[in-house]
Design a protein around this motif. Structure first.
Motif, PDB file in Angstrom:
ATOM      1  N   HIS A 173       0.697  -1.266  -0.026  1.00 37.41           N
ATOM      2  CA  HIS A 173      -0.132  -0.047   0.106  1.00 37.41           C
ATOM      3  C   HIS A 173       0.764   1.266   0.053  1.00 37.41           C
ATOM      4  O   HIS A 173       1.929   1.322   0.356  1.00 37.41           O
ATOM      5  CB  HIS A 173      -0.972   0.199   1.173  1.00 37.41           C
ATOM      6  CG  HIS A 173      -0.232  -0.126   2.562  1.00 37.41           C
ATOM      7  ND1 HIS A 173       0.369   0.842   3.176  1.00 37.41           N
ATOM      8  CD2 HIS A 173       0.104  -1.177   3.513  1.00 37.41           C
ATOM      9  CE1 HIS A 173       0.802   0.548   4.400  1.00 37.41           C
ATOM     10  NE2 HIS A 173       0.807  -0.669   4.527  1.00 37.41           N
ATOM     11  N   LEU A 174       0.117   2.492  -0.424  1.00 32.60           N
ATOM     12  CA  LEU A 174       1.009   3.720  -0.747  1.00 32.60           C
ATOM     13  C   LEU A 174       1.684   4.240   0.677  1.00 32.60           C
ATOM     14  O   LEU A 174       2.950   4.599   0.593  1.00 32.60           O
ATOM     15  CB  LEU A 174      -0.102   4.538  -1.087  1.00 32.60           C
ATOM     16  CG  LEU A 174      -0.727   4.471  -2.422  1.00 32.60           C
ATOM     17  CD1 LEU A 174      -1.692   5.769  -3.026  1.00 32.60           C
ATOM     18  CD2 LEU A 174       0.431   4.142  -3.497  1.00 32.60           C
ATOM     19  N   LEU A 175       0.987   4.075   1.858  1.00 32.08           N
ATOM     20  CA  LEU A 175       1.637   4.527   2.889  1.00 32.08           C
ATOM     21  C   LEU A 175       2.960   3.641   3.346  1.00 32.08           C
ATOM     22  O   LEU A 175       3.922   4.211   3.684  1.00 32.08           O
ATOM     23  CB  LEU A 175       0.825   4.501   4.135  1.00 32.08           C
ATOM     24  CG  LEU A 175       1.161   5.161   5.480  1.00 32.08           C
ATOM     25  CD1 LEU A 175       1.801   6.579   5.344  1.00 32.08           C
ATOM     26  CD2 LEU A 175       0.114   5.077   6.820  1.00 32.08           C
ATOM     27  N   GLY A 176       2.715   2.436   3.170  1.00 29.08           N
ATOM     28  CA  GLY A 176       3.813   1.590   3.487  1.00 29.08           C
ATOM     29  C   GLY A 176       5.060   1.921   2.527  1.00 29.08           C
ATOM     30  O   GLY A 176       6.300   2.023   3.074  1.00 29.08           O
ATOM     31  N   LEU A 177       5.032   2.031   1.357  1.00 24.67           N
ATOM     32  CA  LEU A 177       6.011   2.540   0.486  1.00 24.67           C
ATOM     33  C   LEU A 177       6.657   3.708   0.768  1.00 24.67           C
ATOM     34  O   LEU A 177       7.858   3.802   0.679  1.00 24.67           O
ATOM     35  CB  LEU A 177       5.408   2.655  -1.040  1.00 24.67           C
ATOM     36  CG  LEU A 177       4.891   1.028  -1.700  1.00 24.67           C
ATOM     37  CD1 LEU A 177       4.211   1.530  -3.167  1.00 24.67           C
ATOM     38  CD2 LEU A 177       6.249   0.417  -2.093  1.00 24.67           C
ATOM     39  N   ARG A 178       5.729   4.742   1.237  1.00 23.89           N
ATOM     40  CA  ARG A 178       6.289   6.339   1.638  1.00 23.89           C
ATOM     41  C   ARG A 178       7.147   5.814   2.707  1.00 23.89           C
ATOM     42  O   ARG A 178       8.124   6.526   2.894  1.00 23.89           O
ATOM     43  CB  ARG A 178       4.996   6.919   1.817  1.00 23.89           C
ATOM     44  CG  ARG A 178       5.302   8.260   2.211  1.00 23.89           C
ATOM     45  CD  ARG A 178       5.850   9.301   1.163  1.00 23.89           C
ATOM     46  NE  ARG A 178       7.374   9.232   1.062  1.00 23.89           N
ATOM     47  CZ  ARG A 178       8.021   9.885  -0.018  1.00 23.89           C
ATOM     48  NH1 ARG A 178       7.180  10.404  -0.866  1.00 23.89           N
ATOM     49  NH2 ARG A 178       9.175   9.910  -0.047  1.00 23.89           N
ATOM     50  N   LYS A 179       6.755   5.256   3.656  1.00 21.86           N
ATOM     51  CA  LYS A 179       7.392   5.259   4.925  1.00 21.86           C
ATOM     52  C   LYS A 179       8.695   4.433   4.738  1.00 21.86           C
ATOM     53  O   LYS A 179       9.907   4.570   5.264  1.00 21.86           O
ATOM     54  CB  LYS A 179       6.701   4.627   6.345  1.00 21.86           C
ATOM     55  CG  LYS A 179       5.492   5.173   6.684  1.00 21.86           C
ATOM     56  CD  LYS A 179       6.007   6.661   6.948  1.00 21.86           C
ATOM     57  CE  LYS A 179       4.804   7.519   7.661  1.00 21.86           C
ATOM     58  NZ  LYS A 179       5.160   8.752   8.078  1.00 21.86           N
ATOM     59  N   LEU A 180       8.739   3.251   3.872  1.00 22.61           N
ATOM     60  CA  LEU A 180       9.936   2.496   3.549  1.00 22.61           C
ATOM     61  C   LEU A 180      10.819   3.341   2.877  1.00 22.61           C
ATOM     62  O   LEU A 180      12.179   3.204   3.081  1.00 22.61           O
ATOM     63  CB  LEU A 180       9.538   1.373   2.727  1.00 22.61           C
ATOM     64  CG  LEU A 180       9.357  -0.030   3.493  1.00 22.61           C
ATOM     65  CD1 LEU A 180       8.839  -0.993   2.816  1.00 22.61           C
ATOM     66  CD2 LEU A 180      10.547  -0.542   4.429  1.00 22.61           C
ATOM     67  N   ALA A 181      10.491   4.164   1.698  1.00 27.26           N
ATOM     68  CA  ALA A 181      11.394   4.861   1.146  1.00 27.26           C
ATOM     69  C   ALA A 181      11.949   5.959   1.904  1.00 27.26           C
ATOM     70  O   ALA A 181      13.028   6.229   1.887  1.00 27.26           O
ATOM     71  CB  ALA A 181      10.481   5.658  -0.069  1.00 27.26           C
ATOM     72  N   ASP A 182      11.136   6.488   2.657  1.00 34.02           N
ATOM     73  CA  ASP A 182      11.855   7.655   3.802  1.00 34.02           C
ATOM     74  C   ASP A 182      12.797   7.034   4.633  1.00 34.02           C
ATOM     75  O   ASP A 182      13.910   7.432   4.776  1.00 34.02           O
ATOM     76  CB  ASP A 182      10.857   8.139   4.596  1.00 34.02           C
ATOM     77  CG  ASP A 182       9.701   9.103   3.873  1.00 34.02           C
ATOM     78  OD1 ASP A 182       9.885   9.568   2.592  1.00 34.02           O
ATOM     79  OD2 ASP A 182       8.746   9.467   4.318  1.00 34.02           O
ATOM     80  N   ALA A 183      12.551   5.794   5.175  1.00 30.72           N
ATOM     81  CA  ALA A 183      13.370   5.256   6.047  1.00 30.72           C
ATOM     82  C   ALA A 183      14.615   4.572   5.307  1.00 30.72           C
ATOM     83  O   ALA A 183      15.852   4.943   5.774  1.00 30.72           O
ATOM     84  CB  ALA A 183      12.936   3.918   6.719  1.00 30.72           C
ATOM     85  N   LEU A 184      14.573   4.360   4.274  1.00 33.87           N
ATOM     86  CA  LEU A 184      15.914   3.893   3.168  1.00 33.87           C
ATOM     87  C   LEU A 184      16.584   5.246   2.810  1.00 33.87           C
ATOM     88  O   LEU A 184      17.674   5.114   2.775  1.00 33.87           O
ATOM     89  CB  LEU A 184      15.335   3.071   2.084  1.00 33.87           C
ATOM     90  CG  LEU A 184      15.003   1.661   2.299  1.00 33.87           C
ATOM     91  CD1 LEU A 184      14.254   1.359   1.122  1.00 33.87           C
ATOM     92  CD2 LEU A 184      16.094   0.790   2.594  1.00 33.87           C
ATOM     93  N   ALA A 185      15.906   6.298   2.562  1.00 35.03           N
ATOM     94  CA  ALA A 185      16.540   7.582   2.147  1.00 35.03           C
ATOM     95  C   ALA A 185      17.544   8.023   3.321  1.00 35.03           C
ATOM     96  O   ALA A 185      18.404   8.937   2.973  1.00 35.03           O
ATOM     97  CB  ALA A 185      15.552   8.661   1.628  1.00 35.03           C
ATOM     98  N   ALA A 186      17.113   7.788   4.687  1.00 34.13           N
ATOM     99  CA  ALA A 186      17.891   8.376   5.620  1.00 34.13           C
ATOM    100  C   ALA A 186      19.141   7.538   6.067  1.00 34.13           C
ATOM    101  O   ALA A 186      20.074   7.887   6.600  1.00 34.13           O
ATOM    102  CB  ALA A 186      17.211   8.245   7.078  1.00 34.13           C
ATOM    103  N   SER A 187      19.343   6.339   5.118  1.00 29.25           N
ATOM    104  CA  SER A 187      20.549   5.251   5.222  1.00 29.25           C
ATOM    105  C   SER A 187      21.763   6.193   4.664  1.00 29.25           C
ATOM    106  O   SER A 187      21.530   6.995   3.667  1.00 29.25           O
ATOM    107  CB  SER A 187      20.277   4.104   4.534  1.00 29.25           C
ATOM    108  OG  SER A 187      21.477   3.371   4.554  1.00 29.25           O
ATOM    109  N   GLU A 188      22.961   5.748   5.029  1.00 27.22           N
ATOM    110  CA  GLU A 188      24.193   6.211   4.169  1.00 27.22           C
ATOM    111  C   GLU A 188      24.644   5.356   3.211  1.00 27.22           C
ATOM    112  O   GLU A 188      25.618   5.499   2.421  1.00 27.22           O
ATOM    113  CB  GLU A 188      25.428   6.308   5.337  1.00 27.22           C
ATOM    114  CG  GLU A 188      25.022   7.349   6.433  1.00 27.22           C
ATOM    115  CD  GLU A 188      25.959   7.312   7.392  1.00 27.22           C
ATOM    116  OE1 GLU A 188      27.127   6.723   7.338  1.00 27.22           O
ATOM    117  OE2 GLU A 188      26.171   8.357   8.510  1.00 27.22           O
ATOM    118  N   LEU A 189      23.966   4.148   3.221  1.00 30.44           N
ATOM    119  CA  LEU A 189      24.389   3.316   1.992  1.00 30.44           C
ATOM    120  C   LEU A 189      23.807   3.754   0.793  1.00 30.44           C
ATOM    121  O   LEU A 189      22.504   4.209   0.488  1.00 30.44           O
ATOM    122  CB  LEU A 189      23.613   2.030   2.200  1.00 30.44           C
ATOM    123  CG  LEU A 189      24.089   1.091   3.319  1.00 30.44           C
ATOM    124  CD1 LEU A 189      23.238  -0.145   3.372  1.00 30.44           C
ATOM    125  CD2 LEU A 189      25.543   0.577   2.884  1.00 30.44           C
TER     126      LEU A 189
END
Length: 214
Positions: free
Chosen positions: A143-159
């Motif tokens: 679902h959209l909210l899950g994608l959004r939150k996952l994308a935000d969390a990944l974007a905060a990574s240094e990888l």
């Protein structure tokens, strides 16, 4: 006001591709059927065996199915901030995306193909299903909210790999939001890449293949 914003940001968001509640009616029927079969077996067995042995035989038939139902109902995954929480029958696992040492997109090809996010953090490995597609072109996507939150969390990574996958999820999010055809959705195109290779084993998308999905 800032406190309210902090609490809202920390609200858990379910990231199950198929929520356990969807299968609740079927699981109830399966449990009742297992109990019925177990009782039936015990009654029939009691004709030849003593009641204790007959009851044990009934339990042997019914308990595995009931255990499977309980395990399935407990399975749940959610995201709180950058932490992925995964519940199983016994215990739970927490993997923090901020501490990830590896992030990959993994495709399981087949008649029902799955594309998942594989996160490695030290010795911990967590798979997060993102979408599944049939040969006929139908399927289910996170679902959209899950994608959004996952994308935000990944974007905060240094990888760098995490940033690339985050961009793929943002592109997928936009495609789902405008109801784009499957051919324009990056997760489906990732699955097609693997299907076109006629692969039968799980395939990790390369950095170049992930970049090409955005």
């Amino acid at each position: 006001m800032d406190g309210d914003s902090g609490r809202a940001a920390a609200e858990p968001v379910g990231i199950d591709l198929v929520a356990p509640e969807v299968f609740a009616p079927m699981l109830r029927k399966l449990t009742l059927a297992a109990v019925g079969v177990g009782i039936g077996v015990a009654l029939v067995a009691a004709v030849w065996l003593s009641w204790p042995y007959a009851v044990v035989l009934g339990l042997v038939v019914a308990v595995p199915t009931i255990g499977y139902v309980l395990a399935f109902r407990r399975r749940r995954m959610w995201l709180r901030g950058t932490e992925i929480h995964a519940h199983r029958l016994f215990g739970a696992r927490v993997v923090d995306l901020a501490d990830a040492t590896g992030v990959q997109l993994l495709v399981f090809p087949g008649r029902l193909s799955r594309i998942v996010l594989k996160v490695t953090a030290g010795t911990e490995i967590q798979l997060i299903p993102l979408a599944m597609y049939t040969d006929a072109g139908s399927g289910r996507e996170l679902h959209l909210l899950g994608l959004r939150k996952l994308a935000d969390a990944l974007a905060a990574s240094e990888l760098a790999a995490a940033i690339s996958v985050s961009e793929v999820l943002v592109t997928q999010l936009r495609a789902e939001a405008r109801d784009a055809p499957l051919g324009e959705r990056p997760l489906y195109r990732g699955v097609r890449l693997v299907r076109d290779k006629d692969a039968v084993s799980p395939v990790v998308l390369t950095d170049a293949e992930v970049a090409a999905l955005t």
